[in-house]
Design an enzyme around this catalytic site. Structure first.
Site, PDB file in Angstrom:
ATOM      1  N   ILE A 140       0.846  -1.203   0.000  1.00  0.00           N
ATOM      2  CA  ILE A 140       0.000   0.000   0.000  1.00  0.00           C
ATOM      3  C   ILE A 140       0.881   1.252   0.000  1.00  0.00           C
ATOM      4  O   ILE A 140       0.589   2.247  -0.667  1.00  0.00           O
ATOM      5  CB  ILE A 140      -0.977  -0.010   1.201  1.00  0.00           C
ATOM      6  N   ASP A 167      14.745   0.172  10.733  1.00  0.00           N
ATOM      7  CA  ASP A 167      13.590  -0.326  11.464  1.00  0.00           C
ATOM      8  C   ASP A 167      13.029   0.836  12.297  1.00  0.00           C
ATOM      9  O   ASP A 167      13.790   1.492  13.028  1.00  0.00           O
ATOM     10  CB  ASP A 167      14.056  -1.485  12.364  1.00  0.00           C
ATOM     11  N   TYR A 195      -3.545  -9.656  15.578  1.00  0.00           N
ATOM     12  CA  TYR A 195      -3.269  -8.573  14.625  1.00  0.00           C
ATOM     13  C   TYR A 195      -4.268  -7.423  14.824  1.00  0.00           C
ATOM     14  O   TYR A 195      -3.883  -6.256  14.974  1.00  0.00           O
ATOM     15  CB  TYR A 195      -3.352  -9.106  13.185  1.00  0.00           C
ATOM     16  N   PHE A 236     -10.408  -2.017   4.127  1.00  0.00           N
ATOM     17  CA  PHE A 236     -11.058  -3.323   4.009  1.00  0.00           C
ATOM     18  C   PHE A 236     -10.061  -4.259   3.290  1.00  0.00           C
ATOM     19  O   PHE A 236      -8.975  -4.446   3.827  1.00  0.00           O
ATOM     20  CB  PHE A 236     -12.475  -3.158   3.439  1.00  0.00           C
ATOM     21  N   ASN A 288      -2.376 -13.136   2.178  1.00  0.00           N
ATOM     22  CA  ASN A 288      -3.583 -12.538   1.606  1.00  0.00           C
ATOM     23  C   ASN A 288      -4.028 -13.329   0.376  1.00  0.00           C
ATOM     24  O   ASN A 288      -3.213 -13.945  -0.313  1.00  0.00           O
ATOM     25  CB  ASN A 288      -3.323 -11.073   1.209  1.00  0.00           C
ATOM     26  N   ASP A 323     -10.770 -15.589  11.567  1.00  0.00           N
ATOM     27  CA  ASP A 323     -11.460 -15.011  10.401  1.00  0.00           C
ATOM     28  C   ASP A 323     -12.921 -14.664  10.709  1.00  0.00           C
ATOM     29  O   ASP A 323     -13.633 -15.467  11.333  1.00  0.00           O
ATOM     30  CB  ASP A 323     -11.445 -16.001   9.237  1.00  0.00           C
TER      31      ASP A 323
HETATM   32  N1  LIG Z   1      -2.910  -5.381   2.877  1.00  0.00           N
HETATM   33  C1  LIG Z   1      -3.957  -5.535   3.665  1.00  0.00           C
HETATM   34  O1  LIG Z   1      -4.775  -6.433   3.449  1.00  0.00           O
HETATM   35  C2  LIG Z   1      -4.207  -4.594   4.820  1.00  0.00           C
HETATM   36  C3  LIG Z   1      -5.517  -4.456   5.307  1.00  0.00           C
HETATM   37  C4  LIG Z   1      -5.734  -3.613   6.383  1.00  0.00           C
HETATM   38  C5  LIG Z   1      -4.685  -2.916   6.963  1.00  0.00           C
HETATM   39  N2  LIG Z   1      -3.429  -3.083   6.460  1.00  0.00           N
HETATM   40  C6  LIG Z   1      -2.327  -2.354   7.118  1.00  0.00           C
HETATM   41  O2  LIG Z   1      -1.756  -1.481   6.153  1.00  0.00           O
HETATM   42  C7  LIG Z   1      -0.358  -1.341   6.369  1.00  0.00           C
HETATM   43  C8  LIG Z   1       0.387  -1.626   5.096  1.00  0.00           C
HETATM   44  O3  LIG Z   1       0.022  -2.922   4.612  1.00  0.00           O
HETATM   45  P1  LIG Z   1       0.652  -3.548   3.297  1.00  0.00           P
HETATM   46  O4  LIG Z   1      -0.369  -4.458   2.725  1.00  0.00           O
HETATM   47  O5  LIG Z   1       1.252  -2.488   2.466  1.00  0.00           O
HETATM   48  O6  LIG Z   1       1.780  -4.457   3.965  1.00  0.00           O
HETATM   49  P2  LIG Z   1       3.294  -4.674   3.517  1.00  0.00           P
HETATM   50  O7  LIG Z   1       3.823  -5.752   4.375  1.00  0.00           O
HETATM   51  O8  LIG Z   1       3.379  -4.833   2.037  1.00  0.00           O
HETATM   52  O9  LIG Z   1       3.953  -3.266   3.912  1.00  0.00           O
HETATM   53  C9  LIG Z   1       4.399  -2.973   5.207  1.00  0.00           C
HETATM   54  C10 LIG Z   1       5.816  -2.459   5.060  1.00  0.00           C
HETATM   55  O10 LIG Z   1       6.314  -2.109   6.332  1.00  0.00           O
HETATM   56  C11 LIG Z   1       7.638  -2.602   6.460  1.00  0.00           C
HETATM   57  N3  LIG Z   1       7.856  -2.767   7.894  1.00  0.00           N
HETATM   58  C12 LIG Z   1       7.227  -3.595   8.765  1.00  0.00           C
HETATM   59  N4  LIG Z   1       7.688  -3.409  10.011  1.00  0.00           N
HETATM   60  C13 LIG Z   1       8.638  -2.436   9.940  1.00  0.00           C
HETATM   61  C14 LIG Z   1       9.474  -1.795  10.881  1.00  0.00           C
HETATM   62  N5  LIG Z   1       9.434  -2.116  12.182  1.00  0.00           N
HETATM   63  N6  LIG Z   1      10.342  -0.845  10.447  1.00  0.00           N
HETATM   64  C15 LIG Z   1      10.393  -0.491   9.133  1.00  0.00           C
HETATM   65  N7  LIG Z   1       9.611  -1.068   8.187  1.00  0.00           N
HETATM   66  C16 LIG Z   1       8.746  -2.024   8.594  1.00  0.00           C
HETATM   67  C17 LIG Z   1       7.671  -3.888   5.645  1.00  0.00           C
HETATM   68  O11 LIG Z   1       8.969  -4.233   5.206  1.00  0.00           O
HETATM   69  C18 LIG Z   1       6.764  -3.520   4.469  1.00  0.00           C
HETATM   70  O12 LIG Z   1       7.499  -2.926   3.427  1.00  0.00           O
HETATM   71  C19 LIG Z   1      -0.028  -2.279   7.528  1.00  0.00           C
HETATM   72  O13 LIG Z   1      -0.001  -1.515   8.704  1.00  0.00           O
HETATM   73  C20 LIG Z   1      -1.177  -3.244   7.555  1.00  0.00           C
HETATM   74  O14 LIG Z   1      -1.399  -3.751   8.840  1.00  0.00           O
HETATM   75  C21 LIG Z   1      -3.159  -3.886   5.399  1.00  0.00           C
END
Ligand SMILES: NC(=O)c1ccc[n+]([C@@H]2O[C@H](COP(=O)([O-])OP(=O)(O)OC[C@H]3O[C@@H](n4cnc5c(N)ncnc54)[C@H](O)[C@@H]3O)[C@@H](O)[C@H]2O)c1
Length: 340
Positions: free
Chosen positions: A13, A59, A150, A179, A200, A297
């Protein structure tokens, strides 16, 4: 020109949001530790936009995250940095609490120290847990009662942000509850990729379609839904990314306190309906196996998006057909993902 820090901005995202922000004239600073992404995604953002975002590999829990605040004048932070798999979180709760909460706390402490007061937080529909049919489509004021670790990390995150605002009214934040994002950028250059077997559904489906995985597991066909399989509100990731643009614009121009918005399409599709749409998009039949329900779920989840429509003037524009064909284009153009 505003500087927007994207924590976890190399991910699925985050990378799509970076593209939309750059296209709309923002400077983007990305921080990521590549725990679930690859350096190629940063190069692809450059390839799409012809702009190199400032990038730090670190990080967000670590002390050296502070240098990002020292070296840049940041106007707003979007926090994507978290682990996101419901199933994994049930197996490894401590890792989830550690990463998702310590990264958020460190980010907020640094924002406070450097007087950065605009914050967008990635939350999730998982905070609503199992929603009774009478409460669907679910609204933002629905009770938070998740079914997995989560979702708990995200509910706790929301409380932390509210408590911070209660102690400091300068703090201005928008919490976006996504969503189910699927799809990919039309260029096929960025999309959903994980460092492990995908949790996913869409990246799993695309890998089954190219023959990298043998079949899709469908977790349960005895839910009280149209065909017994779980129902979700799938949203195109570019629509989602544009929601962040609206949120940033609102924060930079208004004092909002803490605001919540659902980002979805407002319509649910069952797993079987998604498989059918995706099969049409890729022109292949998708082998699948029905297995037991997965811990944590929910049966049915879809959003009431009227608040985002009215207040953010944001509307999801892409259909399920476009979501499926864009996911397939990304997979076909990158058969081995980002790295190879
Ligand atoms: N994709 C989904 O289905 C979904 C749905 C609802 C909410 N979200 C939330 O949206 C956000 C982004 O999701 P996404 O699908 O892009 O996931 P993603 O895993 O592709 O992206 C998350 C990024 O954060 C980085 N990351 C994680 N922990 C880190 C840390 N401590 N320091 C630095 N970098 C770190 C990872 O390397 C990754 O690039 C997340 O917070 C996730 O919980 C995602």
């Amino acid at each position: 020109m505003y500087n927007i820090l994207l924590a976890g901005g190399a991910g699925y995202i985050g990378s799509h949001t970076a593209v939309e922000l750059i296209k709309n004239g923002y400077n983007v600073i990305i921080v990521d530790n590549f725990s679930n992404s690859y350096p190629t995604s940063i190069k692809r953002i450059e390839q799409i936009t012809s702009v190199s975002p400032v990038f730090y590999e670190l990080d967000t829990r670590d002390d050296d995250f502070e240098k990002v605040f020292k070296e840049n004048k940041i106007d707003a932070v979007i926090d994507f940095a978290a682990y996101k798999s419901v199933g994994d979180s049930v197996k490894k709760p401590l890792e989830y609490y550690d990463n998702n909460l310590f990264s958020l706390l460190n980010t907020l402490k640094l924002m406070k120290k450097y007087n950065v007061n605009n914050f967008v937080f990635s939350s999730t529909a998982s905070v609503y847990g199992n929603v009774e049919e009478k409460n669907l489509p679910v609204k933002e004021d629905h009770i938070r009662k998740t079914t997995n670790p989560y979702g708990n990390t995200k509910i706790m995150g929301e409380h932390i942000i509210e408590d911070l605002y209660n102690s400091d009214k300068k703090f201005n934040s928008i919490i976006l509850r996504y969503f189910n994002p699927i799809g990919a950028h039309k260029s096929g250059l960025i999309g959903e990729e994980s460092t492990d077997i995908p949790a996913n559904i869409m990246p799993y489906l695309t890998k089954v379609a190219i023959g990298e995985l043998p079949y899709l597991n469908v977790y349960g066909n005895d839910y009280d839904t149209v065909d017994g399989t779980g129902v979700r509100d799938y949203i195109h990731v570019v629509d989602l990314a544009k929601g962040h643009l609206k949120a940033i614009d609102r924060l930079l121009n208004n004092k909002v306190g803490v605001e919540y918005f659902n980002l979805g399409t407002g319509r649910g599709y069952s797993v079987m309906e998604l498989i059918e749409s995706f099969s049409k998009a890729c022109g292949k039949s998708i082998p699948y196996k029905i297995t037991d329900r997965r811990a944590g779920d929910a049966a049915v989840s879809y959003a009431d998006v009227s608040k985002a429509n009215t207040i953010l003037n944001w509307y999801a524009e892409h259909s399920i057909v476009e979501m499926c064909s864009d996911s397939w284009r990304w997979q076909e153009m990158n058969p081995k993902g980002y790295e190879k």
